[in-house]
Write a protein that holds these residues in place. Structure first.
Motif, PDB file in Angstrom:
ATOM      1  N   ALA A 236      -6.974  -4.180 -14.717  1.00 43.79           N
ATOM      2  CA  ALA A 236      -7.788  -3.032 -14.309  1.00 43.79           C
ATOM      3  C   ALA A 236      -7.301  -2.449 -12.994  1.00 43.79           C
ATOM      4  CB  ALA A 236      -9.248  -3.455 -14.185  1.00 43.79           C
ATOM      5  N   THR A 237      -6.561  -3.236 -12.212  1.00 48.69           N
ATOM      6  CA  THR A 237      -6.038  -2.780 -10.923  1.00 48.69           C
ATOM      7  C   THR A 237      -4.563  -3.152 -10.826  1.00 48.69           C
ATOM      8  OG1 THR A 237      -6.547  -4.854  -9.775  1.00 48.69           O
ATOM      9  CG2 THR A 237      -8.293  -3.172  -9.846  1.00 48.69           C
ATOM     10  N   PRO A 238      -3.806  -2.462  -9.964  1.00 54.98           N
ATOM     11  CA  PRO A 238      -2.389  -2.812  -9.783  1.00 54.98           C
ATOM     12  C   PRO A 238      -2.200  -4.251  -9.308  1.00 54.98           C
ATOM     13  CG  PRO A 238      -2.842  -0.665  -8.836  1.00 54.98           C
ATOM     14  CD  PRO A 238      -4.173  -1.247  -9.207  1.00 54.98           C
ATOM     15  N   GLU A 239      -3.067  -4.694  -8.410  1.00 49.92           N
ATOM     16  CA  GLU A 239      -2.940  -6.056  -7.889  1.00 49.92           C
ATOM     17  C   GLU A 239      -3.149  -7.086  -8.987  1.00 49.92           C
ATOM     18  OE1 GLU A 239      -3.748  -3.253  -4.691  1.00 49.92           O
ATOM     19  OE2 GLU A 239      -4.825  -3.668  -6.558  1.00 49.92           O
ATOM     20  N   ARG A 240      -4.120  -6.831  -9.863  1.00 51.41           N
ATOM     21  CA  ARG A 240      -4.372  -7.760 -10.967  1.00 51.41           C
ATOM     22  C   ARG A 240      -3.193  -7.787 -11.933  1.00 51.41           C
ATOM     23  NH1 ARG A 240     -10.038  -7.209 -13.936  1.00 51.41           N
ATOM     24  NH2 ARG A 240     -10.644  -7.615 -11.775  1.00 51.41           N
TER      25      ARG A 240
ATOM     26  N   SER B 101       0.827  -1.207   0.000  1.00 48.33           N
ATOM     27  CA  SER B 101       0.000   0.000   0.000  1.00 48.33           C
ATOM     28  C   SER B 101       0.865   1.262   0.000  1.00 48.33           C
ATOM     29  CB  SER B 101      -0.925  -0.010   1.213  1.00 48.33           C
ATOM     30  OG  SER B 101      -1.713   1.158   1.247  1.00 48.33           O
TER      31      SER B 101
END
Length: 268
Positions: free
Chosen positions: A210-214, A148
């Motif tokens: 679509a997200t940083p985690e993905r 984070s």
């Protein structure tokens, strides 16, 4: 006879371990535009090999120390009179040259320089496998712990300051993780190809995330596919394993870029 007695199984496990460590870190390298930073750190590792052999210590320890020293030196000197790309270019190529010269002075030590430059994944032993997976677990744990804060410092340094996050401290976390990846990857893909394993899977994952985690997860999957598929290609075509892994990763990047372009056209 156990499963790990098969050299191809050990090679595949080593490739997967490096891919898992490099993928999420590679995402930060892409987001922060640190491609040359990773390359410079990798180039410095050949000097670490020479120093480790000279002082008869673990190659992993020598590479880790040198890569960490290079990364921290660049971080400390950045913005002090030289452009970042100039500073990285000077340090990367000079450290590689000093490393190659230092290797030539080693007496009574047989060293396969090509194995360190381009990797020798097929020669990975059980001890190497333990080092690779130990390093991969450390990198993943470090990134999980600071995810984070790292993400906030990467996207908006001003917001990070407002939230009580020190961007320079997060930069140091990335520096340590990068040094660890270089140290564990040198046996698998070698000095000259480490940056490719950091960058290419992450860049290939970008159109589908679509997200940083993905993006980190997809990059990890693509890295593992490149590692295992590249080994298979090397076995079938009788080509060098390390470069074959990177070639397949480049093919995946080309395919993902084309797919991303088609998706963009369909949406518009």
């Amino acid at each position: 006879m156990t499963l790990l007695d098969d050299f191809l199984i050990r090679a595949a496990l080593a490739g997967i371990g490096v891919a898992l460590a490099a993928a999420p870190l590679g995402c930060f390298v892409v987001w922060r535009r640190m491609a040359y930073f990773g390359d410079a750190t990798a180039h410095a590792s050949i000097l670490g090999v020479a120093l480790a052999l000279s002082f008869d210590v673990s190659v992993f320890a020598g590479v880790l120390a040198t890569a960490l020293a290079m990364a921290t030196t660049v971080s400390a000197l950045a913005g002090r009179g030289y452009a970042m790309d100039t500073l990285l270019g000077v340090l990367a190529h000079s450290s590689l040259a000093f490393g190659l010269v230092a290797v030539s002075f080693l007496q009574g030590v047989r060293i396969d320089l090509m194995a360190y430059l381009f990797g020798d994944i097929l020669a990975v032993g059980r001890a190497d496998l333990a080092v690779i997976w130990g390093g991969a677990v450390l990198v993943l744990a470090l990134l999980w712990w600071r995810w984070s804060a790292l993400l906030t410092a990467t996207l908006n340094p001003d917001l990070a300051h407002a939230a009580g996050i020190d961007p320079r401290r997060e930069q140091m976390v990335l520096t340590i993780a990068l040094a660890l990846v270089v140290a564990v990857a040198i046996k698998v893909v070698g000095v000259l190809l480490i940056a490719a394993m950091l960058l290419i899977p992450a860049a290939a994952a970008r159109p589908f995330a679509a997200t940083p985690e993905r993006m980190a997860v997809i990059a990890g999957l693509l890295g593992m596919l490149a590692a295992t598929g590249g080994l298979q290609l090397a076995f079938v075509l009788d080509t060098p394993a390390g470069p074959s892994i990177v070639c397949l990763a480049a093919g995946l990047f080309a395919a993902s870029s084309l797919a991303g372009l088609l998706l963009q056209r369909r949406r518009s």
